[in-house]
Motif scaffolding. Sequence first.
Motif, mmCIF file in Angstrom:
data_model
loop_
_atom_site.group_PDB
_atom_site.id
_atom_site.type_symbol
_atom_site.label_atom_id
_atom_site.label_comp_id
_atom_site.label_asym_id
_atom_site.label_seq_id
_atom_site.Cartn_x
_atom_site.Cartn_y
_atom_site.Cartn_z
ATOM 1 N N VAL A 155 -31.883 66.346 50.748
ATOM 2 C CA VAL A 155 -33.340 66.341 50.603
ATOM 3 C C VAL A 155 -33.843 64.925 50.323
ATOM 4 N N VAL A 190 -39.096 69.152 52.049
ATOM 5 C CA VAL A 190 -38.667 70.432 51.478
ATOM 6 C C VAL A 190 -39.058 71.603 52.373
ATOM 7 N N SER A 243 -36.241 73.835 54.492
ATOM 8 C CA SER A 243 -36.159 75.252 54.139
ATOM 9 C C SER A 243 -36.692 76.150 55.246
#
Length: 341
Positions: A26, A58, A62
């Motif tokens: 990340v 993020v 995801s």
Amino acid sequence: MIHFPRVRQSPLRALGVRLLAAVGLVMATVGIVYVDRGGYRDVTETPLSLLDCAYYAVVTLSTTGYGDITPISESARVVNVFLITPARVLFLIILVGTTLEVLTEQYRTNLRLTRWRSKVKDHVIICGYGTKGRSAVNVLLENGLDKRKIVVVETNQTALRSAIANGLVGVEGSATRSATLLEAHVKDAKSVIIATHSDDAAVLVTLTVRQLTAGKVRIIAAAREAENAPLLRQSGAHHVIVSASTAGRLLGLSTSAPPLIEVVEDLLTPGQGMALAMRSAERKEVGSAPRDLDPLVIALVRRGKVVSLAEPAGLTVETGDMLVYVRDDRPSAMAEGRQHS
């Protein structure tokens, strides 16, 4: 609680490694987007801040993807194709892999426990993994006993971890408790070696083992003081080794007859020279005098009792006798013996 030798790293460590990898991925994505932040457009038409880059990284990794921040320049889109998308796939692999690792480890442990419980039989239980317990295990291994046939019962966490690290199955708990011994399958054991730190604990363990097995399992106990040996025998121990008196006798021999202590050390030290061994009498040896046999026989075991060669003349080997003899335990001699066999 039963502990098995570890074949892989613990689930917590695997989880920690994957967590650090995910965080690192990340942070790397945030840095890549921030460097090329001019190639991205926000719905608010404002330049991207570091927080915006972190937010985009993020939601993108995801696979949420709200679409409020999009790459508009060619360089930003190239970076998304060749860097961000593979990072997204890698991020998912890390998350799914962590879950699978934990579940697989739990399943493997339960499977090993079930398989061990179904197969454990005629094993040796070592109650106490201190100096005496470790020495007993070493002798068992030197005599060819499989590690899987040895179960260590210990309350001390350090000693238990040491046993597990040496490839042994460990049962955490006090051997004075019936539940702990039943967890070690004491009823199916071949023998129980009691090597506790105190004689009172040895007596309690002996009584518990005798009660659970009805005297069907051989009990060998170690005692610190000679005065406690009769109590251990009355409690159900088949053999009692008195460590204090044995050490005292050896110290006395080392003073009065130094060569004798060297012989004893040679017999007790594996792979050095001489060693005590026992085997069944062969058919061709039946009817012969023990002193005439090769190798040197020093005693017979007949119907469970030791017959000394100091018995009157005329003693001969009978069918079913066990011969206690001195063998050459040097590595070269052992290898030569295996070649001839």
